[in-house]
Enzyme design. Structure first.
Site, PDB file in Angstrom:
ATOM      1  N   ASP A  52     -30.938  12.679   7.763  1.00  0.00           N
ATOM      2  CA  ASP A  52     -30.583  11.697   8.587  1.00  0.00           C
ATOM      3  C   ASP A  52     -29.117  11.207   8.435  1.00  0.00           C
ATOM      4  O   ASP A  52     -28.574  11.136   7.682  1.00  0.00           O
ATOM      5  CB  ASP A  52     -31.731  10.452   8.393  1.00  0.00           C
ATOM      6  CG  ASP A  52     -32.992  10.497   8.299  1.00  0.00           C
ATOM      7  OD1 ASP A  52     -33.470  11.560   8.252  1.00  0.00           O
ATOM      8  OD2 ASP A  52     -33.940   9.578   8.332  1.00  0.00           O
ATOM      9  N   HIS A  54     -28.504   8.880  11.332  1.00  0.00           N
ATOM     10  CA  HIS A  54     -28.297   7.362  12.056  1.00  0.00           C
ATOM     11  C   HIS A  54     -27.033   6.868  12.441  1.00  0.00           C
ATOM     12  O   HIS A  54     -26.721   5.589  12.176  1.00  0.00           O
ATOM     13  CB  HIS A  54     -29.080   6.473  10.893  1.00  0.00           C
ATOM     14  CG  HIS A  54     -30.601   6.728  10.808  1.00  0.00           C
ATOM     15  ND1 HIS A  54     -31.605   6.468  11.956  1.00  0.00           N
ATOM     16  CD2 HIS A  54     -31.449   6.831   9.849  1.00  0.00           C
ATOM     17  CE1 HIS A  54     -32.646   6.889  11.550  1.00  0.00           C
ATOM     18  NE2 HIS A  54     -32.588   7.085  10.291  1.00  0.00           N
ATOM     19  N   ASP A  80     -33.169  12.165  13.575  1.00  0.00           N
ATOM     20  CA  ASP A  80     -32.797  10.651  13.090  1.00  0.00           C
ATOM     21  C   ASP A  80     -31.377  10.545  13.470  1.00  0.00           C
ATOM     22  O   ASP A  80     -30.407  10.329  12.407  1.00  0.00           O
ATOM     23  CB  ASP A  80     -32.953  10.525  11.910  1.00  0.00           C
ATOM     24  CG  ASP A  80     -34.464   9.922  11.779  1.00  0.00           C
ATOM     25  OD1 ASP A  80     -34.930   9.170  11.022  1.00  0.00           O
ATOM     26  OD2 ASP A  80     -35.054  10.063  12.838  1.00  0.00           O
ATOM     27  N   ASP A  83     -29.919   5.288  16.141  1.00  0.00           N
ATOM     28  CA  ASP A  83     -30.449   3.978  15.616  1.00  0.00           C
ATOM     29  C   ASP A  83     -29.874   3.752  14.135  1.00  0.00           C
ATOM     30  O   ASP A  83     -29.334   4.276  13.406  1.00  0.00           O
ATOM     31  CB  ASP A  83     -31.926   4.188  15.350  1.00  0.00           C
ATOM     32  CG  ASP A  83     -32.576   4.156  16.426  1.00  0.00           C
ATOM     33  OD1 ASP A  83     -33.736   4.454  16.402  1.00  0.00           O
ATOM     34  OD2 ASP A  83     -32.301   3.438  17.643  1.00  0.00           O
ATOM     35  N   ARG A  84     -29.662   2.283  13.947  1.00  0.00           N
ATOM     36  CA  ARG A  84     -28.904   1.723  12.739  1.00  0.00           C
ATOM     37  C   ARG A  84     -27.676   1.835  12.806  1.00  0.00           C
ATOM     38  O   ARG A  84     -27.085   0.859  12.157  1.00  0.00           O
ATOM     39  CB  ARG A  84     -29.896   2.168  11.498  1.00  0.00           C
ATOM     40  CG  ARG A  84     -31.415   1.801  11.630  1.00  0.00           C
ATOM     41  CD  ARG A  84     -31.825   1.580  10.145  1.00  0.00           C
ATOM     42  NE  ARG A  84     -33.297   1.536  10.146  1.00  0.00           N
ATOM     43  CZ  ARG A  84     -34.123   2.580   9.745  1.00  0.00           C
ATOM     44  NH1 ARG A  84     -33.792   3.786   9.827  1.00  0.00           N
ATOM     45  NH2 ARG A  84     -35.378   2.130   9.806  1.00  0.00           N
ATOM     46  N   ASN A 112     -38.243  11.085  13.845  1.00  0.00           N
ATOM     47  CA  ASN A 112     -38.898  10.274  14.457  1.00  0.00           C
ATOM     48  C   ASN A 112     -38.299   9.238  15.234  1.00  0.00           C
ATOM     49  O   ASN A 112     -38.845   8.473  16.200  1.00  0.00           O
ATOM     50  CB  ASN A 112     -39.917   9.436  13.363  1.00  0.00           C
ATOM     51  CG  ASN A 112     -39.110   9.012  12.459  1.00  0.00           C
ATOM     52  OD1 ASN A 112     -38.336   9.437  11.519  1.00  0.00           O
ATOM     53  ND2 ASN A 112     -39.413   7.596  11.983  1.00  0.00           N
ATOM     54  N   HIS A 113     -36.943   9.010  14.860  1.00  0.00           N
ATOM     55  CA  HIS A 113     -35.997   8.162  15.562  1.00  0.00           C
ATOM     56  C   HIS A 113     -35.767   8.873  17.075  1.00  0.00           C
ATOM     57  O   HIS A 113     -35.178   8.068  17.876  1.00  0.00           O
ATOM     58  CB  HIS A 113     -34.817   7.687  15.132  1.00  0.00           C
ATOM     59  CG  HIS A 113     -35.233   6.673  14.002  1.00  0.00           C
ATOM     60  ND1 HIS A 113     -34.903   5.361  14.354  1.00  0.00           N
ATOM     61  CD2 HIS A 113     -36.027   6.734  12.871  1.00  0.00           C
ATOM     62  CE1 HIS A 113     -35.375   4.549  13.321  1.00  0.00           C
ATOM     63  NE2 HIS A 113     -35.945   5.401  12.560  1.00  0.00           N
ATOM     64  N   HIS A 162     -38.429  17.494   9.907  1.00  0.00           N
ATOM     65  CA  HIS A 162     -37.733  16.042   9.554  1.00  0.00           C
ATOM     66  C   HIS A 162     -38.609  15.135   8.550  1.00  0.00           C
ATOM     67  O   HIS A 162     -38.280  14.688   7.619  1.00  0.00           O
ATOM     68  CB  HIS A 162     -37.896  15.168  10.898  1.00  0.00           C
ATOM     69  CG  HIS A 162     -37.482  13.750  10.809  1.00  0.00           C
ATOM     70  ND1 HIS A 162     -36.105  13.527  10.346  1.00  0.00           N
ATOM     71  CD2 HIS A 162     -37.774  12.519  10.762  1.00  0.00           C
ATOM     72  CE1 HIS A 162     -36.007  12.083   9.896  1.00  0.00           C
ATOM     73  NE2 HIS A 162     -37.221  11.623  10.355  1.00  0.00           N
ATOM     74  N   ARG A 220     -46.168   3.817   6.596  1.00  0.00           N
ATOM     75  CA  ARG A 220     -45.302   3.752   7.896  1.00  0.00           C
ATOM     76  C   ARG A 220     -45.934   3.298   9.210  1.00  0.00           C
ATOM     77  O   ARG A 220     -45.612   2.912  10.005  1.00  0.00           O
ATOM     78  CB  ARG A 220     -44.479   4.939   8.083  1.00  0.00           C
ATOM     79  CG  ARG A 220     -43.516   5.396   7.168  1.00  0.00           C
ATOM     80  CD  ARG A 220     -42.458   6.597   7.817  1.00  0.00           C
ATOM     81  NE  ARG A 220     -41.779   7.152   6.551  1.00  0.00           N
ATOM     82  CZ  ARG A 220     -40.783   7.069   6.345  1.00  0.00           C
ATOM     83  NH1 ARG A 220     -39.981   6.055   7.182  1.00  0.00           N
ATOM     84  NH2 ARG A 220     -40.059   7.841   5.356  1.00  0.00           N
ATOM     85  N   HIS A 247     -36.127  12.375   6.284  1.00  0.00           N
ATOM     86  CA  HIS A 247     -36.790  10.982   6.749  1.00  0.00           C
ATOM     87  C   HIS A 247     -36.927   9.935   5.623  1.00  0.00           C
ATOM     88  O   HIS A 247     -37.180   8.673   5.873  1.00  0.00           O
ATOM     89  CB  HIS A 247     -38.157  11.548   6.814  1.00  0.00           C
ATOM     90  CG  HIS A 247     -39.120  10.526   7.476  1.00  0.00           C
ATOM     91  ND1 HIS A 247     -38.798   9.844   8.431  1.00  0.00           N
ATOM     92  CD2 HIS A 247     -40.486  10.606   7.229  1.00  0.00           C
ATOM     93  CE1 HIS A 247     -39.968   9.129   8.793  1.00  0.00           C
ATOM     94  NE2 HIS A 247     -40.959   9.542   8.309  1.00  0.00           N
TER      95      HIS A 247
END
Lengths: 406, 317
Positions: A52, A54, A80, A83-84, A112-113, A162, A220, A247
């Site tokens: 990830d 991000h 991923d 995001d963030r 998953n993002h 992932h 989750r 992940h």
């Protein structure tokens, strides 16, 4: 219009944004490449696996510095991308371009993002609105995400994904027949591949006592947790030697489980600019040797904050929307162009109300001459005046405001 | 407050920085309330603009609120009207109004904060019909910095002069013989340890029975903790108390050495896992996509509730 990919990539390395129409074209072209790739992509070593990231653009540059630049190093990114972090747009744009430029040396796996719902909660959507004034770039990229591959096998030995395994998927062949060209479903094999986690005490010890266990409900709310036995069986049935996935945040940058049957690689150092963790990339040698190259955050002197850039960009009139709505940039040397009134700042509450409401609100923004933007009173202004690099709802908040409990 | 262009890098310092934490907390609360984590129709009166926090922060705000509500409810028990609450550094807290709306308010509820905070709160209450109605008979005092009602007192003061404050409390009807809950929701940690210790000790000496309840940060020395201190420092927020009471054990100790009879402490991750009912956890989990389990454990593990009990008849576990 000429399409000079190398020139574009050079710009991207300096963190410039591409115009919206270029992003659209880029996504169309990358989809054409990805559509020919199967759900399980075969990759030969040597290569480097990246977990990830991000939106932590500077730390992605750090990865290239320590791991080697494309195309000198083959990369497998495990998802991923967005995001963030503060720079999801720049990050995914760069990686998409690198994929287009070096399709055989870059692999992009879906995380998953890479999903419409998740990116609306965790910042990518908001960032696109803020940087482009509308949701088009978000929709180009989320459409592109539907094309990302689901997994990789390195030399018939290392399975890379992932999240993790699925109770519905016992063989690689079963993964191959999934219709992946769609939004990630809430459940089912495709969801499991991007959401599942291996059990490793103490992470989920409260949920399921032992790490021997079969698939169990995940905290989750999507995917499953699974244990050693499930992992061993998957490897045996498919004639594989190891599973590598991402992940899950690892404070040391990586984690090795089940007597080295499975490992997690995590590539976002000081995650969310808060976790204080190390990161790593997994370097796979020609003989399938595995080495976790651990690194920390990019040094501060190489890292810009959005606040600094906002003042600069706004002063230069670079953005048609008149500076960064939503980012409380500090005024630069007397110029008023970068100063927005408190009231003019991006309303986090607009997320989920649809981009149109957000765009309307931004059109009504006024500039207040000489006004100082939100300086420390998180409840009043745009966030605080110090780390005034507010990224928006759901994902990040400015510096400290809304990042801790005070 | 004037916010002229003092310098390119103006940011609040000292007490201003501490005061600014109230706004942060109030915005976080409104975010959680708006998304359905908990009910609080009153908090919006104290927040200028809705901002949405990330899911991890909403969950943390919910858990903080639940933990304090839980212990407060146990303190008040079936007979709140024979008890008192003193809320230190109360800021934009709405607890009095929430309790009163259920008829569960204590006999007297005292809130203490800096005059800059209390004057804004008094104004906000006065501007709000519902809140004003709930106050009943009341008067504004202290040049607009205070509000005195029958069962609610908003006082302006400096916690670093706590003995002066205790005298003011008594002059306003504070009854030493009634069981009293002293609440420090992310307050003591901003004080020097001697000042904080003095408050905890004076509180023990002041009443014959009661509870002292604290919510604050712990574990400064690990990677997450050091990054937290660094990040807060960039906003001129220091946590002088965190090194004095960095662990659950030391949090318990702080009360025992100050004269309280029993002491307890739990971190917020423990509270979420162990004290929030499964059905409630399920309800809360459905409110937003939540993809930060490891980060949640890390973040919530760096916050604790600690509480002490003195005297008989109080069962707060």
């Amino acid at each position: 219009m000429t399409w000079d990919l190398d020139a574009i990539i050079s710009r991207l390395y300096t963190k410039q944004l591409l115009p919206e129409h270029t992003v659209r074209e880029l996504c169309e072209k990358v989809k054409e490449v990805l559509v020919r790739e199967g759900n399980v992509r075969n990759v030969s070593p040597p290569c480097t696996l990246v977990g990830d990231v991000h939106g932590q653009f500077y730390d992605v540059l750090e990865i290239f510095r320590i791991g080697g630049y494309c195309p000198d190093t083959n990369y497998v990114f495990l998802g991923d991308y967005v995001d963030r972090g503060y720079y999801s747009v720049e990050t995914i744009t760069l990686l998409a371009c690198l994929k287009l430029r070096y399709p055989d040396r870059v692999t992009l796996v879906r995380g998953n993002h890479e999903s419409r719902a998740v990116t609306q909660t965790y910042g990518f959507y908001t960032e696109c609105i803020r940087k482009y004034g509308n949701a088009n770039v978000w929709s180009y990229f989320t459409d592109l995400f539907d094309y990302l591959v689901l997994s990789v096998v390195i030399q018939d030995s290392i399975f890379c994904v992932h999240g993790g395994l699925s109770p519905s998927l016992h063989t690689i062949d079963q993964i191959k027949v999934i219709d992946r060209f769609r939004e990630i479903p809430h459940e089912g094999p495709m969801a499991d591949l991007v959401w599942s986690d291996p059990v490793s005490a103490p992470t989920f010890s409260s949920v399921s006592g032992d790490d021997k266990g079969d698939f169990a409900i995940s905290p989750r709310g999507a995917g499953y947790i699974f244990g050693r036995e499930v992992t061993k069986k998957f490897l045996e049935v498919n004639g594989l030697g190891h599973i590598c996935r991402a992940h899950q945040l690892c404070m040391e940058g990586y984690q090795i489980l089940y007597d080295d049957m499975l490992s997690t690689v995590w590539s976002a150092p000081n995650y969310c600019y808060r976790a204080g963790n190390m990161a790593s990339v997994l370097e796979i040698g020609p003989g399938l040797e595995r080495y976790f190259n651990v690194f920390g955050p990019c040094p501060d002197q190489y890292r810009e904050t959005p606040a600094k850039e906002t003042a600069t960009a706004a002063a230069a009139g670079a953005m048609g929307t008149g500076g960064m709505g939503g980012v409380a940039g500090r005024e630069k040397g007397g110029s008023l162009a970068g100063v927005l009134s408190r009231d003019a700042v991006w309303e986090d509450g607009d997320v989920g109300m649809g981009s149109q409401a957000a765009v309307e609100r931004r059109r009504k923004m006024t500039r207040r001459v000489g006004g100082m933007v939100g300086n420390g009173n998180g409840g009043e202004g745009s966030g605080d005046g110090v780390d005034a690099d507010r990224v928006g709802a759901g994902g990040q908040d400015s510096g400290v405001v809304g990042r801790y409990f005070l | 407050m004037n916010r002229f262009l003092k310098s390119q890098s103006y940011q609040p310092l000292g007490d201003d920085a501490v005061r600014s934490t109230n706004d942060d907390a109030a915005v976080s609360r409104l975010s959680a309330v708006t998304l359905g984590y908990m009910a609080d129709p009153y908090i919006k009166a104290f927040v200028r603009r809705l901002q949405r926090r990330p899911p991890i922060i909403n969950r943390g705000t919910y858990t903080r609120s639940a933990a304090i509500d839980c212990i407060t409810a146990q303190f008040l028990g079936d007979d709140p009207s024979s008890k008192q609450i003193v809320s230190l550094g109360a800021g934009s807290d709405t607890r009095h109004f929430l309790l009163k709306s259920r008829g569960a308010q204590p006999k007297r509820y005292f809130e203490i904060d800096f005059p800059e905070i209390t004057s804004r709160k008094a104004q906000a209450i006065k501007k709000n019909k519902e809140l004003t109605a709930m106050l009943g008979d009341h008067s504004i005092a202290g040049g607009g910095t205070e509000l005195h009602a029958q069962d609610y007192f908003l006082l302006a003061g400096d916690l670093r002069q706590f003995d002066a404050l205790t005298q003011r409390l008594e002059s306003l009807g504070f009854d030493k013989s009634l069981p009293t809950l002293f609440l420090s929701e992310c307050v003591l940690i901003y004080l020097s340890p001697p000042d904080a210790d003095s408050i905890v000790k004076q509180a023990a000496n002041l009443v014959s029975s009661g509870v002292f309840l604290t919510y604050e940060q712990i574990l400064p020395d690990d990677a997450f903790g050091s990054m937290m201190l660094q990040n807060l420092k960039s906003r001129n927020i220091e946590l002088p108390g965190i090194h004095a009471y960095p662990t659950l054990e030391s949090q318990r100790e702080r009360y025992l050495k100050a004269g309280w009879d029993q002491a307890f402490a739990m971190d917020l991750n423990e509270f979420w896992e162990g004290k929030v009912e499964e059905s409630e956890k399920a309800r809360v989990s459905k409110l937003e996509i939540f993809d930060e389990v490891e980060e949640w454990r890390l973040l919530s593990g760096h916050y604790c509730v600690s509480w002490a009990v003195k005297g008989n008849g109080l069962s707060v576990v």
